[in-house]
Design a protein around this motif. Structure first.
Motif, PDB file in Angstrom:
ATOM      1  N   MET A  64      22.866 -23.026  28.225  1.00 56.25           N
ATOM      2  CA  MET A  64      23.225 -23.797  27.049  1.00 56.25           C
ATOM      3  C   MET A  64      22.053 -24.702  26.698  1.00 56.25           C
ATOM      4  N   PRO A  65      21.656 -24.738  25.457  1.00 59.88           N
ATOM      5  CA  PRO A  65      20.482 -25.517  25.076  1.00 59.88           C
ATOM      6  C   PRO A  65      20.688 -27.038  25.035  1.00 59.88           C
ATOM      7  N   ILE A  66      21.932 -27.518  25.077  1.00 57.47           N
ATOM      8  CA  ILE A  66      22.185 -28.957  25.111  1.00 57.47           C
ATOM      9  C   ILE A  66      22.314 -29.380  26.574  1.00 57.47           C
ATOM     10  N   LEU A  67      21.480 -30.307  26.994  1.00 55.00           N
ATOM     11  CA  LEU A  67      21.497 -30.782  28.370  1.00 55.00           C
ATOM     12  C   LEU A  67      22.087 -32.187  28.427  1.00 55.00           C
ATOM     13  N   PRO A  85      15.626 -25.445  23.354  1.00 55.80           N
ATOM     14  CA  PRO A  85      15.957 -24.123  22.823  1.00 55.80           C
ATOM     15  C   PRO A  85      16.161 -23.094  23.932  1.00 55.80           C
ATOM     16  N   ASP A  86      17.159 -22.259  23.754  1.00 64.84           N
ATOM     17  CA  ASP A  86      17.469 -21.204  24.701  1.00 64.84           C
ATOM     18  C   ASP A  86      16.470 -20.068  24.496  1.00 64.84           C
ATOM     19  N   GLU A  87      15.730 -19.735  25.528  1.00 66.21           N
ATOM     20  CA  GLU A  87      14.716 -18.682  25.426  1.00 66.21           C
ATOM     21  C   GLU A  87      15.332 -17.311  25.248  1.00 66.21           C
ATOM     22  N   ASN A  88      16.617 -17.149  25.575  1.00 63.55           N
ATOM     23  CA  ASN A  88      17.277 -15.860  25.457  1.00 63.55           C
ATOM     24  C   ASN A  88      17.875 -15.631  24.073  1.00 63.55           C
TER      25      ASN A  88
END
Length: 75
Positions: free
Chosen positions: A1-4, A67-70
């Protein structure tokens, strides 16, 4: 998930225990653990506000976007 969720970092900076934070915020240990471990799908603004008050910080100190690299990118 891109939100940490960076609660662990704030706990270390403020030298605060998880138990102390749950008491100040008014959420259960289970729910705080879900947030800390990145398993939460949502967070209430009232919870975010309470965490900010407990840490004397801003929402951007708690949440960050990477950003999610996938993710599929359009060319």
């Amino acid at each position: 998930m891109p939100i940490l969720v960076n609660i662990n970092i704030l706990l270390v900076k403020k030298k605060m225990s998880v138990t102390e934070l749950t008491e100040k915020v008014g959420i259960t240990m289970v729910n705080l653990s879900i947030l800390k471990n990145g398993k939460a799908k949502a967070i209430r603004f009232s919870t975010l506000e309470a965490i900010c008050q407990a840490h004397d910080c801003q929402p951007c100190d708690i949440l960050s976007y990477t950003p999610d690299e996938n993710e599929n990118k359009s060319d």
